[in-house]
Design a protein around this motif. Structure first.
Motif, mmCIF file in Angstrom:
data_model
loop_
_atom_site.group_PDB
_atom_site.id
_atom_site.type_symbol
_atom_site.label_atom_id
_atom_site.label_comp_id
_atom_site.label_asym_id
_atom_site.label_seq_id
_atom_site.Cartn_x
_atom_site.Cartn_y
_atom_site.Cartn_z
ATOM 1 N N ILE A 133 0.852 -1.198 0.000
ATOM 2 C CA ILE A 133 0.000 0.000 0.000
ATOM 3 C C ILE A 133 0.886 1.246 0.000
ATOM 4 C CG2 ILE A 133 -1.839 1.319 1.146
ATOM 5 C CD1 ILE A 133 -2.777 -1.367 2.407
ATOM 6 N N LYS A 134 1.692 1.420 1.051
ATOM 7 C CA LYS A 134 2.617 2.565 1.044
ATOM 8 C C LYS A 134 3.728 2.364 2.068
ATOM 9 C CE LYS A 134 0.211 5.549 4.304
ATOM 10 N NZ LYS A 134 -0.300 6.818 4.643
ATOM 11 N N ARG A 135 4.841 3.058 1.839
ATOM 12 C CA ARG A 135 5.933 3.022 2.809
ATOM 13 C C ARG A 135 5.585 3.929 3.963
ATOM 14 N NH1 ARG A 135 10.488 6.223 2.270
ATOM 15 N NH2 ARG A 135 10.108 6.235 0.032
ATOM 16 N N LEU A 136 5.903 3.467 5.189
ATOM 17 C CA LEU A 136 5.588 4.252 6.378
ATOM 18 C C LEU A 136 6.839 4.870 6.987
ATOM 19 C CD1 LEU A 136 3.116 1.765 8.114
ATOM 20 C CD2 LEU A 136 2.518 3.830 6.823
ATOM 21 N N SER A 137 7.946 4.160 6.914
ATOM 22 C CA SER A 137 9.188 4.651 7.523
ATOM 23 C C SER A 137 10.348 3.909 6.887
ATOM 24 C CB SER A 137 9.160 4.399 9.039
ATOM 25 O OG SER A 137 9.175 3.014 9.276
ATOM 26 N N LEU A 138 11.548 4.125 7.438
ATOM 27 C CA LEU A 138 12.743 3.486 6.870
ATOM 28 C C LEU A 138 12.599 1.976 6.731
ATOM 29 C CD1 LEU A 138 15.853 5.160 8.578
ATOM 30 C CD2 LEU A 138 15.220 5.206 6.169
ATOM 31 N N ARG A 139 11.972 1.366 7.738
ATOM 32 C CA ARG A 139 11.892 -0.092 7.750
ATOM 33 C C ARG A 139 10.485 -0.650 7.636
ATOM 34 N NH1 ARG A 139 16.450 -2.414 9.804
ATOM 35 N NH2 ARG A 139 17.991 -0.928 10.529
ATOM 36 N N GLU A 140 9.511 0.235 7.496
ATOM 37 C CA GLU A 140 8.132 -0.255 7.565
ATOM 38 C C GLU A 140 7.308 0.112 6.347
ATOM 39 O OE1 GLU A 140 7.310 0.003 12.343
ATOM 40 O OE2 GLU A 140 7.083 1.800 11.107
ATOM 41 N N GLN A 141 6.452 -0.810 5.961
ATOM 42 C CA GLN A 141 5.490 -0.509 4.922
ATOM 43 C C GLN A 141 4.112 -1.018 5.317
ATOM 44 O OE1 GLN A 141 6.260 -3.833 1.593
ATOM 45 N NE2 GLN A 141 7.971 -2.390 1.664
ATOM 46 N N LEU A 142 3.103 -0.279 4.853
ATOM 47 C CA LEU A 142 1.725 -0.690 5.088
ATOM 48 C C LEU A 142 1.348 -1.652 3.968
ATOM 49 C CD1 LEU A 142 -0.812 -0.066 6.848
ATOM 50 C CD2 LEU A 142 -1.426 1.653 5.106
ATOM 51 N N ILE A 143 0.777 -2.779 4.352
ATOM 52 C CA ILE A 143 0.414 -3.778 3.339
ATOM 53 C C ILE A 143 -1.010 -4.278 3.577
ATOM 54 C CG2 ILE A 143 2.780 -4.586 2.925
ATOM 55 C CD1 ILE A 143 2.076 -7.000 4.822
ATOM 56 N N ARG A 144 -1.573 -4.914 2.566
ATOM 57 C CA ARG A 144 -2.880 -5.552 2.749
ATOM 58 C C ARG A 144 -2.672 -6.886 3.440
ATOM 59 N NH1 ARG A 144 -6.869 -5.148 -2.337
ATOM 60 N NH2 ARG A 144 -8.219 -6.007 -0.737
ATOM 61 N N GLU A 145 -3.571 -7.186 4.347
ATOM 62 C CA GLU A 145 -3.494 -8.481 5.032
ATOM 63 C C GLU A 145 -4.004 -9.554 4.071
ATOM 64 O OE1 GLU A 145 -5.943 -8.724 8.562
ATOM 65 O OE2 GLU A 145 -4.694 -10.366 9.312
ATOM 66 N N VAL A 146 -3.231 -10.604 3.914
ATOM 67 C CA VAL A 146 -3.663 -11.702 3.047
ATOM 68 C C VAL A 146 -3.584 -13.008 3.819
ATOM 69 C CG1 VAL A 146 -2.793 -10.543 0.946
ATOM 70 C CG2 VAL A 146 -1.338 -12.214 2.125
ATOM 71 N N GLU A 147 -4.255 -14.008 3.275
ATOM 72 C CA GLU A 147 -4.117 -15.360 3.837
ATOM 73 C C GLU A 147 -3.015 -16.031 3.016
ATOM 74 O OE1 GLU A 147 -7.880 -17.792 4.371
ATOM 75 O OE2 GLU A 147 -6.866 -18.913 2.779
ATOM 76 N N ILE A 148 -1.857 -16.168 3.627
ATOM 77 C CA ILE A 148 -0.690 -16.641 2.858
ATOM 78 C C ILE A 148 -0.893 -18.085 2.372
ATOM 79 C CG2 ILE A 148 1.710 -17.446 3.240
ATOM 80 C CD1 ILE A 148 1.779 -14.596 2.403
ATOM 81 N N ILE A 149 -0.616 -18.299 1.099
ATOM 82 C CA ILE A 149 -0.620 -19.652 0.531
ATOM 83 C C ILE A 149 0.727 -20.269 0.898
ATOM 84 C CG2 ILE A 149 -0.561 -20.911 -1.673
ATOM 85 C CD1 ILE A 149 -2.597 -18.816 -2.711
ATOM 86 N N PRO A 150 0.744 -21.470 1.488
ATOM 87 C CA PRO A 150 2.010 -21.974 2.059
ATOM 88 C C PRO A 150 2.992 -22.515 1.009
ATOM 89 C CG PRO A 150 0.298 -23.598 2.374
ATOM 90 C CD PRO A 150 -0.369 -22.419 1.698
ATOM 91 N N LEU A 151 3.265 -21.690 -0.005
ATOM 92 C CA LEU A 151 4.179 -22.118 -1.077
ATOM 93 C C LEU A 151 5.226 -21.047 -1.326
ATOM 94 C CD1 LEU A 151 1.595 -23.356 -3.731
ATOM 95 C CD2 LEU A 151 3.005 -24.803 -2.227
ATOM 96 N N GLU A 152 6.465 -21.478 -1.557
ATOM 97 C CA GLU A 152 7.482 -20.578 -2.076
ATOM 98 C C GLU A 152 7.524 -20.868 -3.571
ATOM 99 O OE1 GLU A 152 11.116 -20.463 0.147
ATOM 100 O OE2 GLU A 152 9.959 -19.581 1.783
ATOM 101 N N VAL A 153 7.220 -19.867 -4.359
ATOM 102 C CA VAL A 153 7.169 -20.061 -5.808
ATOM 103 C C VAL A 153 8.479 -19.528 -6.377
ATOM 104 C CG1 VAL A 153 5.882 -19.536 -7.908
ATOM 105 C CG2 VAL A 153 4.662 -19.755 -5.713
ATOM 106 N N VAL A 154 9.259 -20.437 -6.958
ATOM 107 C CA VAL A 154 10.579 -20.060 -7.473
ATOM 108 C C VAL A 154 10.537 -20.074 -8.994
ATOM 109 C CG1 VAL A 154 12.996 -20.822 -7.670
ATOM 110 C CG2 VAL A 154 11.858 -20.831 -5.434
ATOM 111 N N CYS A 155 11.076 -19.044 -9.615
ATOM 112 C CA CYS A 155 11.167 -18.988 -11.072
ATOM 113 C C CYS A 155 12.645 -18.877 -11.422
ATOM 114 C CB CYS A 155 10.387 -17.783 -11.579
ATOM 115 S SG CYS A 155 10.395 -17.666 -13.373
ATOM 116 N N ARG A 156 13.088 -19.732 -12.343
ATOM 117 C CA ARG A 156 14.519 -19.778 -12.688
ATOM 118 C C ARG A 156 14.742 -19.558 -14.173
ATOM 119 N NH1 ARG A 156 17.078 -22.493 -8.357
ATOM 120 N NH2 ARG A 156 15.629 -23.676 -7.064
#
Ligand code: TMP
Length: 255
Positions: free
Chosen positions: A71-94
């Motif tokens: 959504i937007k950066r809030l500070s040096l280390r923080e950003q505002l994001i949408r809450e999602v239900e994480i899909i338990p996969l790491e998707v790697v593209c090579r």
């Protein structure tokens, strides 16, 4: 003032409750881990750089219609994001053989792959994130076939876009890892890009010298990790002020 609620702490990031329902604050730590946290270090400034690089990439992806949680950066280390239900996969593209595919299939590192290859890894630290097939993903209900189709199409789109973006600044995108999450809108559920895209989650080589500019510098004890991340940020044109920020010490601890 009340201390805000920590929702989740991972190896490199912390998620806090956001200011409004459906939002979270993503805090980028300086912690670096490799080999499922068997190797650990604190790399001063990494969180600040990754916050900015990930913001830059997610914002660019939004402009080409790749929906993501930023959504937007809030500070040096923080950003505002949408809450999602994480899909338990790491998707790697090579695009080029490196890392685990080089070892697993005996392909010399640096070999151009016949085409871009997308792989799924099951996000489960206790199991060391094993490689799984689409059969496993659907059988165990980690994602349905429609979601897999969306994930594959989006991943290839992200790959095309990022390959071009990095190539324009003299960097080869060797491979990357992304994650997806579900958002619910009324009766509909949609999969969007989540997590981060940074030198922690990509392999980035200088196009001419093939020098590594990513987390492999940490994994393989090559040194100059922060310098390389800063170089990626510099070439992308983000964080022109970064060297001063590092020299002046990094602030922005979790509040
Ligand atoms: P791999 O070659 O070790 O399987 O890594 C493939 C890509 O995924 C590489 O760009 C690094 C990234 N990656 C992560 O972001 N997190 C991880 O835990 C691992 C193992 C890899």
């Amino acid at each position: 003032m009340t201390r805000r609620k920590k929702i989740y702490e991972g190896k490199a990031k912390i998620l806090y409750e956001g200011p409004e329902p459906g939002t979270l604050i993503q805090y980028f730590k300086d912690d670096a881990t490799a080999f499922n946290a068997q190797k650990k270090a604190v790399l001063e400034g990494k969180g600040v750089i990754n916050n900015r690089i990930s913001e830059f990439i997610m914002t660019r992806l939004t402009t080409i219609g790749v929906h993501n949680h930023f959504i937007k950066r809030l500070s040096l280390r923080e950003q505002l994001i949408r809450e999602v239900e994480i899909i338990p996969l790491e998707v790697v593209c090579r695009n080029i053989a490196a890392g685990s595919i080089a070892t697993r299939l005996g392909i010399p590192e640096g070999t151009q792959l016949p085409r871009s290859i997308v792989e799924f890894y099951y996000k489960k630290d206790e199991l060391n994130d094993p490689l799984v097939s689409e059969e496993h993903v659907t059988a165990f209900n980690w994602a349905n076939t429609q979601e897999i189709d969306d994930i594959l199409a989006t991943t290839l789109r992200v790959n095309d876009f990022l390959s071009g973006m990095f190539s324009a600044v003299g960097i080869t995108l060797v491979d990357f890892k992304i994650e997806f999450g579900r958002i619910y809108e009324g009766d509909y559920c949609r999969v969007i890009l989540a997590d981060e895209i940074s030198p922690d989650s990509c392999r980035l080589w200088d196009s001419i010298t093939h020098e590594k500019l990513d987390k492999d510098r940490f994994r393989r004890d090559l040194g100059n990790v922060i310098e390389s991340y800063t170089e990626v940020a510099r070439r992308l044109g983000v964080m022109k002020e970064m060297p001063t920020v590092i020299q002046g010490g990094i602030t922005g601890e979790p509040t």
